[in-house]
Design an enzyme around this catalytic site. Structure first.
Site, PDB file in Angstrom:
ATOM      1  CG  MET A 206     -14.699 -34.246   8.146  1.00 46.32           C
ATOM      2  SD  MET A 206     -15.125 -35.529   9.337  1.00 46.32           S
ATOM      3  CE  MET A 206     -16.655 -34.893  10.026  1.00 46.32           C
TER       4      MET A 206
ATOM      5  CB  THR B  78     -25.860 -29.415  15.041  1.00 45.97           C
ATOM      6  OG1 THR B  78     -26.031 -30.724  15.563  1.00 45.97           O
ATOM      7  CG2 THR B  78     -26.146 -28.429  16.164  1.00 45.97           C
ATOM      8  CG  ASP B  79     -28.382 -33.911  14.432  1.00 46.12           C
ATOM      9  OD1 ASP B  79     -27.307 -33.285  14.617  1.00 46.12           O
ATOM     10  OD2 ASP B  79     -28.455 -35.149  14.568  1.00 46.12           O
TER      11      ASP B  79
ATOM     12  CE1 TYR C 125     -21.184 -28.848  18.292  1.00 46.43           C
ATOM     13  CE2 TYR C 125     -23.154 -30.188  18.103  1.00 46.43           C
ATOM     14  CZ  TYR C 125     -22.097 -29.529  17.511  1.00 46.43           C
ATOM     15  OH  TYR C 125     -21.959 -29.536  16.145  1.00 46.43           O
TER      16      TYR C 125
HETATM   17  N1  LIG Z   1     -19.156 -33.443  12.786  1.00 46.31           N
HETATM   18  C1  LIG Z   1     -20.475 -33.669  12.840  1.00 46.31           C
HETATM   19  O1  LIG Z   1     -20.930 -34.813  12.955  1.00 46.31           O
HETATM   20  C2  LIG Z   1     -21.427 -32.505  12.738  1.00 46.31           C
HETATM   21  C3  LIG Z   1     -22.810 -32.760  12.852  1.00 46.31           C
HETATM   22  C4  LIG Z   1     -23.695 -31.695  12.723  1.00 46.31           C
HETATM   23  C5  LIG Z   1     -23.229 -30.420  12.490  1.00 46.31           C
HETATM   24  N2  LIG Z   1     -21.874 -30.203  12.402  1.00 46.31           N
HETATM   25  C6  LIG Z   1     -21.412 -28.831  12.145  1.00 46.31           C
HETATM   26  O2  LIG Z   1     -20.747 -28.838  10.900  1.00 46.31           O
HETATM   27  C7  LIG Z   1     -19.702 -27.855  10.905  1.00 46.31           C
HETATM   28  C8  LIG Z   1     -18.392 -28.512  10.469  1.00 46.31           C
HETATM   29  O3  LIG Z   1     -18.087 -29.549  11.366  1.00 46.31           O
HETATM   30  P1  LIG Z   1     -16.718 -30.382  11.216  1.00 46.31           P
HETATM   31  O4  LIG Z   1     -16.967 -31.701  11.841  1.00 46.31           O
HETATM   32  O5  LIG Z   1     -16.211 -30.270   9.833  1.00 46.31           O
HETATM   33  O6  LIG Z   1     -15.773 -29.532  12.202  1.00 46.31           O
HETATM   34  P2  LIG Z   1     -14.216 -29.763  12.555  1.00 46.31           P
HETATM   35  O7  LIG Z   1     -13.621 -30.788  11.676  1.00 46.31           O
HETATM   36  O8  LIG Z   1     -14.142 -29.932  14.043  1.00 46.31           O
HETATM   37  O9  LIG Z   1     -13.588 -28.356  12.136  1.00 46.31           O
HETATM   38  C9  LIG Z   1     -13.833 -27.203  12.854  1.00 46.31           C
HETATM   39  C10 LIG Z   1     -12.841 -26.153  12.423  1.00 46.31           C
HETATM   40  O10 LIG Z   1     -13.041 -24.989  13.252  1.00 46.31           O
HETATM   41  C11 LIG Z   1     -11.758 -24.426  13.530  1.00 46.31           C
HETATM   42  N3  LIG Z   1     -11.839 -23.653  14.760  1.00 46.31           N
HETATM   43  C12 LIG Z   1     -12.151 -24.101  16.008  1.00 46.31           C
HETATM   44  N4  LIG Z   1     -12.148 -23.068  16.884  1.00 46.31           N
HETATM   45  C13 LIG Z   1     -11.843 -21.952  16.168  1.00 46.31           C
HETATM   46  C14 LIG Z   1     -11.713 -20.583  16.496  1.00 46.31           C
HETATM   47  N5  LIG Z   1     -11.863 -20.174  17.769  1.00 46.31           N
HETATM   48  N6  LIG Z   1     -11.424 -19.691  15.514  1.00 46.31           N
HETATM   49  C15 LIG Z   1     -11.233 -20.115  14.243  1.00 46.31           C
HETATM   50  N7  LIG Z   1     -11.322 -21.422  13.857  1.00 46.31           N
HETATM   51  C16 LIG Z   1     -11.634 -22.326  14.814  1.00 46.31           C
HETATM   52  C17 LIG Z   1     -10.843 -25.614  13.658  1.00 46.31           C
HETATM   53  O11 LIG Z   1      -9.527 -25.216  13.401  1.00 46.31           O
HETATM   54  P3  LIG Z   1      -8.288 -25.840  14.261  1.00 46.31           P
HETATM   55  O12 LIG Z   1      -8.505 -27.324  14.266  1.00 46.31           O
HETATM   56  O13 LIG Z   1      -7.100 -25.394  13.477  1.00 46.31           O
HETATM   57  O14 LIG Z   1      -8.421 -25.222  15.628  1.00 46.31           O
HETATM   58  C18 LIG Z   1     -11.375 -26.550  12.559  1.00 46.31           C
HETATM   59  O15 LIG Z   1     -10.723 -26.302  11.337  1.00 46.31           O
HETATM   60  C19 LIG Z   1     -19.689 -27.280  12.323  1.00 46.31           C
HETATM   61  O16 LIG Z   1     -20.461 -26.110  12.349  1.00 46.31           O
HETATM   62  C20 LIG Z   1     -20.388 -28.334  13.149  1.00 46.31           C
HETATM   63  O17 LIG Z   1     -21.006 -27.791  14.308  1.00 46.31           O
HETATM   64  C21 LIG Z   1     -20.975 -31.218  12.521  1.00 46.31           C
END
Ligand SMILES: NC(=O)c1ccc[n+]([C@@H]2O[C@H](COP(=O)([O-])OP(=O)(O)OC[C@H]3O[C@@H](n4cnc5c(N)ncnc54)[C@H](OP(=O)(O)O)[C@@H]3O)[C@@H](O)[C@H]2O)c1
Length: 276
Positions: free
Chosen positions: A10, A97-98, A121
């Site tokens: 995302m 993350t928070d 997590y």
């Molecule tokens: N979403 C939230 O509300 C939130 C809140 C706070 C912090 N964050 C942080 O913000 C960042 C982005 O979050 P997001 O929500 O955009 O994440 P996301 O949509 O879940 O995307 C994560 C990506 O990581 C890839 N991935 C997973 N396992 C992998 C591996 N072993 N090797 C290589 N690629 C891998 C996935 O690819 P595939 O799908 O192709 O496997 C996907 O493209 C993350 O660090 C998350 O912890 C998110």
């Protein structure tokens, strides 16, 4: 050149769109972050000056049952990136993350407040932060409550439920700052452009409960669904969440000059963007 790892995610998607030709998106099928050899091969070939790591195992409840995967992806994966980026002289930008905080403070969390993650997590992401610091040129950016055009998120869930139901129960006792990934991408670029190092917080301004957020989504979308407040306990999710996780973003503003817009304005822009 800037490498964006997790380009299909995302946030990754919005980073790739924002940077355009300045960046190269790297996808999961191209680089397996848990494999030291895969990470070394890709980064030594591309030789970027900056690597933004948007890869994570983000299923917060799934992490409780699959702890090994959580620590492999969110912890060891960052160790692999830290080692190779340090070797090739690149900056490592680690998105965190928070959920590294326990939510007990009651006022916005500062970067050097004590961490105490409640969930697997949160602990795995904290391990990632510790590993990222092995590269002296690291930038850790903690964010929260993300939504964007290219991933499963709370706004999309509410818009779907709003079409299906007359009323829904939404948690009222967790407080945070809903954050649009397009705005977060701008904050990340500002920090990178100012060559900031260390730990920063970045989120849209202001705060609310999930219940307030759902009410705002329905109001902005013209849906009549009634939102009934429920407690975190009543929802009964497997992973514990911090009750108050608002991030103080003053350091971001002071060091990069980037001032995040309010969460409600960001929501309005997001709803407009998804209609286009
Ligand atoms: N979403 C939230 O509300 C939130 C809140 C706070 C912090 N964050 C942080 O913000 C960042 C982005 O979050 P997001 O929500 O955009 O994440 P996301 O949509 O879940 O995307 C994560 C990506 O990581 C890839 N991935 C997973 N396992 C992998 C591996 N072993 N090797 C290589 N690629 C891998 C996935 O690819 P595939 O799908 O192709 O496997 C996907 O493209 C993350 O660090 C998350 O912890 C998110």
């Amino acid at each position: 050149m800037i490498v964006i790892a997790g380009a299909r995610g995302m946030l990754g998607h919005d980073l790739v769109a924002m940077y355009g030709s300045e960046a190269r998106g790297v996808y999961h099928d191209e680089m397996e972050i848990t494999s030291p050899a895969s990470v070394a091969r890709v980064l030594q070939e591309l030789r970027p000056r900056v690597v933004i790591n948007s890869v994570a195992y983000t299923d917060v409840d799934g992490c409780e049952t699959d702890q090994d995967r959580a620590f492999q992806v969110n912890g060891e994966g960052v160790l692999n990136l830290a080692r190779v980026t340090a070797e090739i002289g690149a900056k490592l930008v680690q998105i965190s993350t928070d959920y590294v905080f326990d939510g007990s403070k009651g006022t916005p969390w500062l970067e050097d407040d004590p961490v105490n993650p409640l969930s697997v997590y949160g602990r795995s992401k904290l391990a990632g932060e510790e590993h990222a610091r092995l590269n002296p040129d690291h930038l850790i950016i903690r964010t929260q409550w993300l939504y964007g055009l290219h991933g499963k998120n709370f706004v999309e869930t509410m818009l779907r439920l709003g079409q299906e139901k007359d009323q829904i129960g939404v948690v009222h006792d967790q407080i945070g700052s809903p954050t649009w990934t397009a705005d977060l991408a701008l904050a990340i670029r500002a920090l990178v452009d100012h060559d900031c190092r260390g730990t920063y917080h970045a989120a849209n301004a202001g705060s609310c409960s999930w219940c307030d957020f759902a009410t705002a989504i329905f109001a902005e979308a013209g849906l009549k669904t009634v939102v009934n407040p429920i407690t975190t306990g009543e929802l009964g999710r497997p992973a514990p969440r911090p009750l108050y996780s608002v991030l103080d973003c003053g350091k971001l503003e002071r060091d990069s000059g980037f001032v995040p817009q309010g969460w409600r304005d960001a929501l309005k822009q997001y709803l407009k963007a998804r209609r286009q």
